[in-house]
Structures are given as C-alpha cells and as structure tokens.
Design a protein around this motif. Structure first.
Motif, PDB file in Angstrom:
ATOM      1  N   PRO A   1     -18.226  -3.669 -25.838  1.00 56.39           N
ATOM      2  CA  PRO A   1     -17.208  -4.633 -25.392  1.00 56.39           C
ATOM      3  C   PRO A   1     -16.255  -5.005 -26.513  1.00 56.39           C
ATOM      4  O   PRO A   1     -16.635  -5.090 -27.671  1.00 56.39           O
ATOM      5  N   PHE A   2     -14.992  -5.218 -26.152  1.00 57.03           N
ATOM      6  CA  PHE A   2     -13.944  -5.408 -27.141  1.00 57.03           C
ATOM      7  C   PHE A   2     -13.018  -6.523 -26.680  1.00 57.03           C
ATOM      8  O   PHE A   2     -12.754  -6.680 -25.493  1.00 57.03           O
ATOM      9  N   LYS A   3     -12.553  -7.288 -27.649  1.00 54.11           N
ATOM     10  CA  LYS A   3     -11.661  -8.394 -27.307  1.00 54.11           C
ATOM     11  C   LYS A   3     -10.310  -8.179 -27.975  1.00 54.11           C
ATOM     12  O   LYS A   3     -10.216  -7.864 -29.161  1.00 54.11           O
ATOM     13  N   SER A   4      -9.252  -8.380 -27.201  1.00 53.32           N
ATOM     14  CA  SER A   4      -7.911  -8.239 -27.771  1.00 53.32           C
ATOM     15  C   SER A   4      -6.911  -8.874 -26.838  1.00 53.32           C
ATOM     16  O   SER A   4      -7.101  -8.898 -25.620  1.00 53.32           O
ATOM     17  N   LYS A   5      -5.836  -9.366 -27.384  1.00 56.52           N
ATOM     18  CA  LYS A   5      -4.789  -9.984 -26.571  1.00 56.52           C
ATOM     19  C   LYS A   5      -4.184  -8.990 -25.578  1.00 56.52           C
ATOM     20  O   LYS A   5      -3.584  -9.365 -24.590  1.00 56.52           O
ATOM     21  N   GLN A   6      -4.347  -7.713 -25.888  1.00 55.07           N
ATOM     22  CA  GLN A   6      -3.758  -6.692 -25.036  1.00 55.07           C
ATOM     23  C   GLN A   6      -4.468  -6.582 -23.692  1.00 55.07           C
ATOM     24  O   GLN A   6      -3.880  -6.138 -22.713  1.00 55.07           O
ATOM     25  N   PHE A   7      -5.750  -6.962 -23.699  1.00 54.55           N
ATOM     26  CA  PHE A   7      -6.555  -6.715 -22.500  1.00 54.55           C
ATOM     27  C   PHE A   7      -7.108  -7.994 -21.899  1.00 54.55           C
ATOM     28  O   PHE A   7      -7.299  -8.992 -22.598  1.00 54.55           O
ATOM     29  N   ILE A   8      -7.405  -7.934 -20.602  1.00 54.41           N
ATOM     30  CA  ILE A   8      -8.049  -9.048 -19.918  1.00 54.41           C
ATOM     31  C   ILE A   8      -9.427  -9.247 -20.549  1.00 54.41           C
ATOM     32  O   ILE A   8     -10.158  -8.276 -20.786  1.00 54.41           O
ATOM     33  N   GLU A   9      -9.755 -10.514 -20.831  1.00 55.92           N
ATOM     34  CA  GLU A   9     -11.025 -10.760 -21.527  1.00 55.92           C
ATOM     35  C   GLU A   9     -12.203 -10.282 -20.691  1.00 55.92           C
ATOM     36  O   GLU A   9     -12.270 -10.542 -19.490  1.00 55.92           O
ATOM     37  N   GLY A  10     -13.088  -9.561 -21.365  1.00 54.08           N
ATOM     38  CA  GLY A  10     -14.277  -9.057 -20.675  1.00 54.08           C
ATOM     39  C   GLY A  10     -14.017  -7.745 -19.951  1.00 54.08           C
ATOM     40  O   GLY A  10     -14.905  -7.194 -19.313  1.00 54.08           O
ATOM     41  N   ARG A  11     -12.785  -7.240 -20.067  1.00 55.31           N
ATOM     42  CA  ARG A  11     -12.481  -5.992 -19.352  1.00 55.31           C
ATOM     43  C   ARG A  11     -11.887  -4.966 -20.303  1.00 55.31           C
ATOM     44  O   ARG A  11     -10.916  -4.279 -19.999  1.00 55.31           O
ATOM     45  N   ALA A  12     -12.479  -4.889 -21.501  1.00 52.63           N
ATOM     46  CA  ALA A  12     -12.020  -3.918 -22.490  1.00 52.63           C
ATOM     47  C   ALA A  12     -13.204  -3.440 -23.303  1.00 52.63           C
ATOM     48  O   ALA A  12     -14.220  -4.145 -23.411  1.00 52.63           O
TER      49      ALA A  12
END
Lengths: 479, 534
Positions: free
Chosen positions: B481-492
C-alpha cells in the motif's frame, strides 16, 4: 416476434385505439421505444397509425404567477374597490412591486378598467366597471376550456406559449389481432443457462439489423512517429548496424572535447547547447584518455599541430544536454571497438532554437559509424546513398562539402524528395585523426548523422513539427 | 555558420552565371545561398572559412575550383617608412598587435563591404573581439609613428561617432560598443590604446576608434590594425583583409614593427595518404593539379610526397587531412563515385528496443493508444501532477515551459488527458519514454531511464482492472500500500520487484483530476522498464 412488439399488440387488442403516450403507459415501455415498435408493426401490417397534429398551450412562468395571484392590473383594480383614489395610494394599497406597478398601470388603462385623471398636484385613478379579460382567459384555460382565438392574446403577452404536438393514434388490424395471440417470444441473447437447460430448443432468436450492428470503438495502437522510427531501425539492422543508446545528460568532455571541438568554438556557446543548472561536475573515468585529449587540443596528436591553446579540464567536466549523438560514438570508440564494426543509435538530442512549425528544441537524430581498415570518403558516400534510397526512398542524392569540427572531410547529404525538391537530410564525414588518436582508434571511422523529424513529417503527412509529439488524441486515433 | 551579404549584380557578372545557378555553384565551396532579395544575396559561410566572408574571398576560391586561377594568390607588399612601436605593458593585457597600410578607393559599396568583413571576422574568428579585434582608420589623419601602449581609465579622447571627449572608462559605460565589449577588459587597471606621435589616442582596442581617424568614402589611405590574444588568429585575420584588398587592386604597405608575417605555412603530405582518404588512386601530378585549384602552393617532394604551401589567410589547416579535404573539394564530391557498402557486419537491435517492443505490443493488445511526448518540461508542470521528483534543470532555457528534464511520465500523460476532455471516453493511453533522474554516483551525475506510464481514463476504470497488466510485465512482483496526493487514499500501491520499488499505481485522486480539468475517473500505473543503459 420480439417481446416488445408482442406487448404492444396485446395492449391494443384489448383497447382498440390508443395514443402513443397512453400505449407507453399501458405497456410500461419508454415512449421512444414505442415509437420504433409501432413503426415496425405498421410495416408488417399489424397496426394502423393516424398522426394528428395538435397545438397545445402551455402556461409560461408569468402566466402561472398571474393565475395564482391575479394579474397586476386586476390587483390594482381590486384595490380601488370601485372608488377613485390617488394613483400613488392605489399602487401602494395593491401591494405591487416596482416592476408590477408599471405593468398594472399600462394594462389597467389599456383594458379600459380605469382611467387616469389629472387633479392638481396628484394623479387620480378612476375605476370602471370592467373586469380583467386576461384573468378570465387564464382561469378558463386552467379549467381545460378551449378559448379559441383568444389564445392569441395570451401568447402575445407571453403568458402562454404554443407547442406543436403530434399525437399518434394506433389501432390494431385483424392480422394484428391474430398475431397478438402468439405466446412466442424472440430471444435477444443466447445464455449459458439456455445452453445448460436445453431450453434454447424452445426459443427463436431475434435477427440483427445489420445496418446498426457496428459500433465504433477505440482500439489499441502504436504511435505513428515511433512506428516510423522502428521501421528505420529494422532497415539499419538489415544493413548490418548494431544498435546502441546514450544518455541525455553528458559531460562536455564527451559531447565536445573528445570530438576535438576547441573549448572556444562558437558551437559551445550558450545559444548552441543547453547547460545543466547544477553545481556538480561530471567525471571522466579514464584519466589517460583525458590526458590524450588535452594533448590533442594543446599540441596536437598524430601529425596535427592541435588548436594551440591551454585546455581547461574544468570546462570539460561541465554537464550539458547532448546536442548530438556523436558523444555516444566517441564513448563506444573509446571502449575499444574491434574493426570491422558498424553501430547506430536513434535518440533525442537537444538544441536551443526557435519554437515554431519547423523547429523544436528536442528532436530525434539517427547517428552511425563504420569502423574498418579500408574505408574512405567514397565508401562514406556509398553508405549515404544507400541510406537515402533504402531508408528514405530517395532515388537521387547529391553531396555538398561542409564543415563539422570533428570530421574532415565533411559532407552534407541532400535527397530529392517527391514534391519537395532537394532537401538536406543530414551530415557526415570521416572522424578527424586527432579525435581518433586520442581515443586510441587505429583505423579510419566513417560517421553520419541524419535528422529524422523532417523526414517523418514528410512520411506521415504532418506539416507542423510539434505534431510529431502531439497531445491531440484525435490525430493518434486516426487509422 | 556566418551570414554575409554580397551584391547579386556583381556576383552574376564576375561568375558569368544567372541567379538561378548561383546556389549550386556556391555549394561547391561549402557556401549556402540563404536568400536573394533585390540586389542582396545572403550567403552562409561555414565557420572554418573566414577567408570566404567577402565577395573577393568567394571569387578567389571559386575561380580556383573552376580552373580559372591556380596556385597561391599573390600578395604584394611594399615597405613603408611608417613605424609601429609596441610597449611591453601590454604583454599581460592584450599582447598581440599587427598592422598594415592600404591605398584604397572607397565608394558606398566598398565602404559597406569593409564594415562587413570587419564585423564578421571579429564575430566568429575573433571570438567576439576577444581573440581578434579590428580597427580601420583614415591614415591621412594620423601622425606616425604610432604606439601600442596603455592608458589610464580616466584618460579622455573623442570616440568615433561622438561629439565630446569621453574618458576611457566612460566609453565602457556609456557607448553601445563599450557596453557590449567591456567584458574583455574586465578587471584591468589600465586599458590598451594606440597613440599617434603626439601621444593622442587614435584607437581604444577592442572597443572603438577615435573620431579623428573616421573613415569616409573620401578616404584614400587606410591604417588597418588588429589587436588580440592570439598571434595566428590576428595575423591570419589581417591576411584575409589584405588579400581581399589586394584582389581589388589596392596597394598594400607594411609598417615597420607592424608584425604582419606573410609566410605561408608548409606541410609535407604523402600522396598515398590522400588517395586512401578519398578512395581514389591519385598520381603525384594529379594531386598537385587538384591542390593548385584549391589556391594552395604546391611542390613535388620526391615521387611520393608533396610540400603544400598554405596561404596565411587560411586558418583551417591543422593536419594533412585538411589537405585531403581540399583535394576532395577540388575533385568535386559528386564526381567521386560512391562505393557500394562492403563492410560486412551482422546487425542487431538493442536489448532495450526489444524490451520496448514487447511492452508496446502488450499494451496495444490491452487496447491502449500509444502517446509520445516531450522530454523537456518545467517544475510547474511537474507540480500540477503532485510529482515530488526533483527535476534536473537547465541553466539557459529558451522557454520557461521547457526548462527542466522530466523525471516521470505521468505529468505528460495527464496533460494529454487535459487536452482531450471534449473527445469520447474511454481514453486509454500509454507512453514508453525516457526520463532522467539525478544519480550522484554516475559520471554524468544523471541516469537516463525508460519508463512506462499507463492511464485508463473511463467511467468504469478501476485499479484492479489496470493491475491485471502487472503479471504480464513482471514475473515476480509484490504490492505494498502506498500513500500519495496523486491517488485516492487507500487505493494505491507500490510495485516491488526483487526487493526494489519499480513503480506505483493507483486511482487518480479527485484533486489530481481537477488540476487538469478531467471529469472522468482514471487509474494510473507508472513503472521503470529499463534502467541499465550503459
């Protein structure tokens, strides 16, 4: 028979004549679907359709408001209660807003429901025993009465709008009645269940209208410019060339110094090459090579007198964006290529320039070298002629002497392109002996460089160089 | 390339050719006709041939190639009584000076071409006056002997085109040429000047002359002085000008102490080496004939060599290979018969290209449309995609839209989506392209990698569907799992292969989509395809 068709026939056989909207309600189908169904049924002789045009009157926003509150002139008239009073007091008593006041006055006089009398300073409003025609009409309309030609009054005052409505009255024919008695329904799709249960034997499948069968769908495809370049790669491999790749960020050492370009050469200035904005300098791993290049520039190598200036290693370590792919050739040669060897590379190079339909600052260059004991200028011309013909389909070429800092003799290749006349397609030459001596290369080396963008534009029918890297999906989706 | 303008009428007359044939004729000597407007022919000359920066230079060489003249051109110089004294104070500042006197006949046209040769020579050959600067004076206004010496910044004189006296340092600040070329004299406490016998300043090299010696159409005698940092460069520049003047029929006089050396360079060249270079078997006689056409002096040495005398105005001879090129030009490139390629080697595509082919086929098979975009980008474009990569920047960009190198492909693809919101969806795109990142350990301090970026922009796009590409790309991979402003949280997620992060994927966040005005959900994947470019 299709399911929907059967539904419609069954609904008609009990009611005999229905308007299309009523038919939609009775069958539960969308009104739009009913339209196409009854057309198809009419075509088969199962129904008759009578079209009647009707003009319906629809209450506009103002009309609705007046229906509720009364027209401004009626309200003003009511406020008078049969008595004269000052205009101002009447308006105030009627409770009208600024906008409505104007309308009320205008229409109360026009409809002869009152008269304005001048009395000294003020104006007086004197009522007549006349009722508001417009309110009456609106009320009758609401009750569903036919107000006939009087509707024109309401339309011109924009209280009501006219809408043309076609109504379709559908009736079933004797054949239709017979057909409606079917229980047979056509299947629109074969399903796994039908197959599994064997029930497909009891069904009939609906036919497709082949004219509406094909839907346009976007499919996966390669980029046209990349395809063009890939085709050139295949041709060069076919001519015996081995592909190599270089890096975009290079040291000036490899982009210029190792190519025997003097450090004060005009082509090394800020308007000819992009410099990297970074404090760090690059590194030349082979210090012996660095020494030989230094000597080549300062005193000369082989039988050359060199450029005769003090060569600065700090300048050589500066980082730039490669302005040609020749740096790659220098690197490959320095690794010790055993002749015979033929290399090529196609990649992006970067040069400061204007940006317009003919120029851009990054473009693709196709570069190659031939390393062999016995190659000469005539061999170089032979390769160039072969490229022009094989790779670009040009039947005629001509050669023009030119100048590059790292080759001597140097040649420009012009190809005759259909519809364009003579076009310069690239430059070539024999690498200078000073350069080869510094790189420890013992044989002559032929080198050539071709700009691919203009040729690609020609081949792909593109007129603006920026479209080679276009963002326009409609261009990329073209077949 | 340097551009010069010559008179069409004169050129046509001297060559005896109509305007339509000029282009092909000039191609023979490395010159390109850029445009013809009225009587003005704009010609581009390669930077190794400053001797061709004038009508005389072009004719001199072209007539040789065409067989109308041969051998080294004559440059007759008579001695004059005038003297040039050089002061030792210039050794560390601007040591070189060469000068000569010329009897001239100037009209407006000659005046223009005099200015042109001066300008063009100092621009490229003179490296913007630093290496060579030229001053031309009306010699009749000068009291000889002249001295090349230094002057204090406060010293005054009346500069060319000015009416009042100005100090040397004022000239550097207040005049156009002063401002343009002040960089050459930076940090100096005293400036180079040329004084007449009375000590008055007649020239402030490399900036401008004094008004006293202004050359007009009436001038009958010129003093030509060149100053700089390199003797060969200054000497050959003077030789170029003097040869042009001599070709016009003007008389040249040397100045005592003037320093001009008219000795041709000599080079011994083996005939066989030239033959081998060209791929043509030349006899000694044939080579001599060819080189004479190239306006070189040439004498046989034994039976296998020649001694070539190179005129002083030629600056481009470093090695016998330069003689070989002259032979090729004199022979005519289109007269050399091209040899059918005969070096046998087996060709091959690179590992990188083969890999790219496979990835391309895979994505096309999944129904994605390939896009190819620019490598140059800007920090603003990068930030719009919430990309946190530190970009490699350019010091001298031509536009603020293209002042850095892309480190990822995503911003480019998002821009494509942004531009096509009026077209139908789904829009399924991919790009396989190069990105560049900082890499301190490498010799270029940067690494050029190839990435793949895939975007599925459609109403039904979701990460699970896009992820089905992964097993086709990588044999073994792990997701984290990855967190970034580019992606919806929890969906990257990050894509990891052999313990290393090779890429990311996720469903585009509404903020990312809105930055680009895209009103359709999108799933994104970006991975490294190739990072082992040597």
């Amino acid at each position: 028979m299709k399911e929907n068709d059967l539904l419609v026939l069954k609904a008609l056989s009990s009611n005999k004549v229905l308007e299309s909207k009523e038919l939609a309600k009775a069958t539960g189908l969308q009104h739009a679907s009913v339209g196409s169904v009854i057309e198809s049924l009419r075509g088969e002789g199962f129904v008759l359709i009578e079209k009647q045009k009707q003009v319906k009157l629809i209450l506009a926003k103002e009309g609705l408001a007046y229906l509720e509150k009364g027209t401004p002139e009626k309200r003003l008239h009511d406020a008078l209660q049969g008595k004269s009073m000052s205009l101002q007091s009447a308006l105030d008593k009627a409770g009208l807003n600024a906008f409505e006041k104007g309308i009320a006055l205008q229409w109360i006089v026009r409809s002869k429901m009152a008269v304005i009398e001048k009395s000294g300073v003020e104006n007086k409003l004197v009522p007549n025993k006349v009722e508001s025609e417009y309110d009456e009409l609106l009320s009758r309309l609401k009750n569903g009465e036919d107000i006939g030609s009087k509707s024109k009054l309401l339309v011109s005052r924009k209280l009501v709008s006219e809408q043309e409505d076609s109504e379709l009255f559908v009736s079933i024919t004797p054949e239709g009645v017979k057909a409606s008695k079917q229980d047979f329904i056509l299947v629109s799709q074969l399903t796994p269940e039908l197959l599994r249960t064997g029930k497909w034997r009891e069904k009939e499948f609906a036919s497709y209208d082949v004219n509406t069968l094909v839907k346009e769908v976007d499919f996966g495809r390669k980029h046209p410019y990349k395809r063009f370049i890939r085709g050139i790669k295949d041709k060069l491999v076919g001519l015996g060339f081995k592909e190599v790749h270089g890096h975009f960020v290079e040291l000036e050492f490899w982009n210029m110094d190792a190519l025997f370009m003097a450090q004060d050469h005009p082509a090394r200035e800020i308007h000819d090459v992009f410099m990297i904005d970074d404090v760090s300098k690059g590194e030349v791993l082979d210090q012996d090579l660095l020494k030989r290049v230094k000597k080549a520039h300062e005193e000369g190598l082989d039988e050359s007198v060199g450029w005769g200036y003090k060569w600065d290693p700090e300048i050589a370590l500066r980082l730039v964006l490669r302005s040609q792919t020749t740096a790659l050739s220098a690197r490959e040669l320095s690794k010790g290529l055993k002749p015979p060897a033929k290399l090529f590379s196609i990649g992006r190079v970067f040069r400061p320039d204007e940006i317009d339909w003919k120029h851009f600052i990054e473009f693709n260059q196709c570069e190659g070298i031939v390393v062999d004991e016995n190659v000469s200028l005539r061999d170089l011309l032979g390769y160039l002629k072969e490229f022009a013909s094989e790779v670009f389909g040009a039947k005629q070429v001509r050669f023009v002497p030119t100048y590059f800092p790292f080759t001597e003799p140097s040649v420009e290749i012009h190809a005759k392109i259909e519809g364009k006349g003579w076009v310069e397609v690239g430059g070539a030459g024999l690498f200078r002996p000073e350069m080869l001596a510094a790189l420890n290369v013992k044989t002559p080396v032929l080198a050539w460089g071709l700009g691919l963008d203009r040729l690609a534009m020609n081949a792909l029918g593109i007129t603006d160089i920026r479209d080679l890297f276009t963002h326009k999906l409609e261009l990329l989706r073209k077949p | 390339m340097v551009g010069i303008i010559v008179s069409l009428k004169k050129l046509e007359k001297k060559l005896g050719l109509p305007a339509g044939e000029l282009s092909d004729e000039l191609f023979k000597i490395k010159c390109t006709v850029d445009s013809i407007e009225g009587d003005e022919v704009k010609i581009d000359v390669t930077s190794d041939r400053p001797d061709l920066l004038s009508l005389e230079g072009i004719l001199r060489y072209l007539n040789g190639i065409n067989g109308k003249s041969k051998g080294i051109p004559e440059l007759k110089i008579s001695l004059s009584k005038e003297k040039l004294i050089i002061d030792s104070s210039l050794k560390k500042i601007r040591p070189i000076v060469v000068a000569a006197l010329v009897d001239c006949e100037l009209n407006d046209e000659e005046f223009e071409s005099l200015i042109q040769i001066q300008e063009k020579l100092t621009l490229t050959h003179g490296r913007r006056r630093k290496k060579v600067a030229v001053g031309v004076h009306d010699a009749s206004k000068i009291k000889f002997p002249i001295t090349y010496t230094t002057g204090k910044p406060s010293e005054k004189f009346v500069p060319l085109k000015e009416e009042k006296e100005m100090s040397l340092e004022r000239v550097l600040l207040d005049t156009e040429k002063g401002r343009e070329y002040a960089f050459i004299l930076e940090g100096l406490k005293e400036y180079p000047v040329i004084r007449d016998a009375d000590g008055k300043i007649i020239s402030f090299p490399p900036i401008l002359n004094s008004a006293v010696t202004t050359v007009t159409a009436k001038t009958r005698k010129l003093l030509v002085e060149l100053t700089g940092t390199d003797f060969d460069a200054c000497n050959s520049a003077l030789a170029i000008m003097l040869q042009d003047f001599s070709d016009k029929g003007w008389k040249i006089h040397s100045i005592q102490g003037g320093g001009f050396k008219n000795e041709p360079k000599k080079m011994v060249v083996a005939v066989e080496k030239v033959s081998k270079t060209l791929g043509v078997s030349l006899t000694q006689k044939q080579l001599i004939s060819l080189l004479e056409k190239a306006r070189l002096g040439i004498v046989a040495k034994g039976t296998t060599e020649v001694i070539v005398s190179i005129p002083v105005y030629r600056t481009d001879f470093l090695h016998w290979i330069d003689v070989a090129e002259e032979a090729a030009i004199a022979f005519g490139l289109n007269e050399l018969r091209p040899v059918t390629p005969r070096v046998f080697t087996v060709g091959s595509l690179s590992e990188e290209t083969l890999l790219e082919d496979k990835v391309q086929d895979l994505l096309v098979g999944f129904g994605f449309t390939e896009v190819s975009t620019h490598v140059l980008t800007s920090p603003e474009k990068n930030a719009l995609a919430f990309s946190e990569k530190q970009l490699i920047k350019i010091k001298n960009p031509v536009s603020s839209d293209f002042n850095a190198l892309r480190g990822t492909l995503l911003p480019s693809l998002m821009q494509v989506l942004s531009r096509n919101t009026h077209l139908s969806y789904p829009q399924k795109l991919f790009e396989i392209g190069e990105v560049v990142t900082h890499e301190a350990k490498r010799e270029q301090r940067a690494l050029t990698k190839t990435n793949l970026c895939v975007i599925d922009c459609s109403a039904s796009s979701n990460l699970s569907n896009l992820a089905s590409i992964l097993p086709c790309l990588f044999k073994d991979f792990v997701l984290r799992p990855f967190k970034s402003k580019q992606f919806i949280e929890g969906r990257a997620a990050e894509v990891i292969v052999k313990g290393e992060v090779v890429g990311v994927m996720g469903e585009a966040s509404p903020e990312l989509l809105s930055n680009y005005g895209v009103q359709m959900p999108a799933s994104i994947l970006e991975v490294i395809v190739f990072k082992d470019r040597k």
